[in-house]
Each structure stands twice: as C-alpha cells, then as structure tokens.
Motif scaffolding. Structure first.
Motif, PDB file in Angstrom:
ATOM      1  N   ILE A 109      24.140 -50.777 -45.461  1.00 40.21           N
ATOM      2  CA  ILE A 109      25.579 -50.734 -44.950  1.00 40.21           C
ATOM      3  C   ILE A 109      25.443 -51.789 -43.926  1.00 40.21           C
ATOM      4  O   ILE A 109      26.106 -52.576 -43.798  1.00 40.21           O
ATOM      5  CB  ILE A 109      26.171 -49.582 -44.832  1.00 40.21           C
ATOM      6  CG1 ILE A 109      26.663 -48.768 -46.033  1.00 40.21           C
ATOM      7  CG2 ILE A 109      27.577 -49.815 -43.754  1.00 40.21           C
ATOM      8  CD1 ILE A 109      27.173 -47.455 -45.881  1.00 40.21           C
ATOM      9  N   ASN A 110      24.545 -51.541 -42.676  1.00 40.40           N
ATOM     10  CA  ASN A 110      24.336 -52.304 -41.755  1.00 40.40           C
ATOM     11  C   ASN A 110      23.896 -53.687 -41.994  1.00 40.40           C
ATOM     12  O   ASN A 110      24.513 -54.586 -41.300  1.00 40.40           O
ATOM     13  CB  ASN A 110      23.234 -51.681 -40.900  1.00 40.40           C
ATOM     14  CG  ASN A 110      23.784 -50.636 -39.831  1.00 40.40           C
ATOM     15  OD1 ASN A 110      25.031 -50.250 -39.781  1.00 40.40           O
ATOM     16  ND2 ASN A 110      22.904 -49.655 -39.587  1.00 40.40           N
ATOM     17  N   THR A 111      23.136 -53.956 -43.208  1.00 45.85           N
ATOM     18  CA  THR A 111      22.790 -55.180 -43.432  1.00 45.85           C
ATOM     19  C   THR A 111      23.935 -56.131 -44.057  1.00 45.85           C
ATOM     20  O   THR A 111      24.370 -57.176 -43.832  1.00 45.85           O
ATOM     21  CB  THR A 111      21.576 -55.417 -44.490  1.00 45.85           C
ATOM     22  OG1 THR A 111      20.486 -54.532 -43.960  1.00 45.85           O
ATOM     23  CG2 THR A 111      21.211 -56.635 -45.012  1.00 45.85           C
ATOM     24  N   GLY A 112      24.782 -55.140 -44.861  1.00 47.72           N
ATOM     25  CA  GLY A 112      26.021 -55.726 -45.440  1.00 47.72           C
ATOM     26  C   GLY A 112      26.934 -56.211 -44.584  1.00 47.72           C
ATOM     27  O   GLY A 112      27.509 -57.245 -44.548  1.00 47.72           O
TER      28      GLY A 112
ATOM     29  N   LEU B 207      20.302 -41.253 -47.128  1.00 47.13           N
ATOM     30  CA  LEU B 207      21.291 -41.728 -46.318  1.00 47.13           C
ATOM     31  C   LEU B 207      20.822 -42.482 -45.343  1.00 47.13           C
ATOM     32  O   LEU B 207      21.463 -43.511 -44.967  1.00 47.13           O
ATOM     33  CB  LEU B 207      21.723 -40.417 -45.423  1.00 47.13           C
ATOM     34  CG  LEU B 207      22.664 -39.367 -46.210  1.00 47.13           C
ATOM     35  CD1 LEU B 207      23.086 -38.189 -45.238  1.00 47.13           C
ATOM     36  CD2 LEU B 207      24.032 -39.858 -46.534  1.00 47.13           C
ATOM     37  N   ALA B 208      19.678 -42.452 -44.670  1.00 46.29           N
ATOM     38  CA  ALA B 208      19.263 -43.400 -43.832  1.00 46.29           C
ATOM     39  C   ALA B 208      18.863 -44.861 -44.577  1.00 46.29           C
ATOM     40  O   ALA B 208      19.196 -45.654 -44.127  1.00 46.29           O
ATOM     41  CB  ALA B 208      17.792 -42.844 -43.412  1.00 46.29           C
ATOM     42  N   GLN B 209      18.456 -44.819 -45.716  1.00 46.63           N
ATOM     43  CA  GLN B 209      18.443 -46.098 -46.578  1.00 46.63           C
ATOM     44  C   GLN B 209      19.818 -46.679 -46.710  1.00 46.63           C
ATOM     45  O   GLN B 209      20.072 -48.065 -46.865  1.00 46.63           O
ATOM     46  CB  GLN B 209      17.617 -45.902 -48.066  1.00 46.63           C
ATOM     47  CG  GLN B 209      16.303 -45.530 -47.984  1.00 46.63           C
ATOM     48  CD  GLN B 209      15.877 -45.458 -49.252  1.00 46.63           C
ATOM     49  OE1 GLN B 209      16.481 -45.008 -50.128  1.00 46.63           O
ATOM     50  NE2 GLN B 209      14.551 -45.324 -49.355  1.00 46.63           N
TER      51      GLN B 209
END
Length: 97
Positions: free
Chosen positions: A22-25, A15-17
């Motif tokens: 998602i944040n990077t995207g 989930l952390a990965q």
C-alpha cells in the motif's frame, strides 16, 4: 511432533507485506500526481504567454487596420459626386437641345 505455527504470526506477516504494498502504491500515485501538477502548471504558464502574445499581435493588427482606414479613398462620396455630375450633365444636355 512439532507444534502448529501460530496463525497470528502469519497474519502479522501478511499485514506487514500488505502495508508495504500500500505504501509503495501510494508513493507511486503521489509521483504521478506531482507530474500532473507540474504539467498543469507548465500548461497554464504557456497559455498565459500565448494569450499575451496574441493580444500583442491583435493590437498591432488593429493599429495597421486603423492606419489603412485613414488612408482609404471615400468611394461612396466619390460615387455620389460622379452621379450628381452625370445628372447635371444630363440636365444641361436636355436644355441645350
């Protein structure tokens, strides 16, 4: 024997990965959208400038056309006068014979 790894730890790591991806995207999408907004803003400014330039050119051309219209010869009136003159000459020639 060792105890099997706790599955909740693996889920938390995954989930952390996933959250990081998602944040990077999302940051990538935000960057692309910012570029598009900047381009749109620049295009709008360019269009306003182009419109102002074209209106100025059109005003200059209208002024030139109006000046040319004022200086032209009234060809229709001259043609009518010549026709009347020809008619008068024909009538005079008819009576003098």
């Amino acid at each position: 024997m060792t105890a099997p790894p706790d599955p909740t730890v693996n889920v938390a790591v995954e989930l952390a990965q996933l959250r990081g991806e998602i944040n990077t995207g999302l940051e990538s999408i935000k960057g692309i959208l910012n570029v598009l907004v900047e381009r749109t803003t620049r295009t709008d400014a360019d269009l306003r400038q182009l419109k102002a330039d074209m209106e100025k050119e059109m005003d200059e051309l209208r002024t030139e056309v109006n000046e040319l219209k004022k200086g032209r010869w009234p060809l229709a009136q001259i043609g009518a006068l010549v026709a009347v003159g020809g008619l008068v000459a024909a009538v005079i020639a008819l009576f003098l014979n």
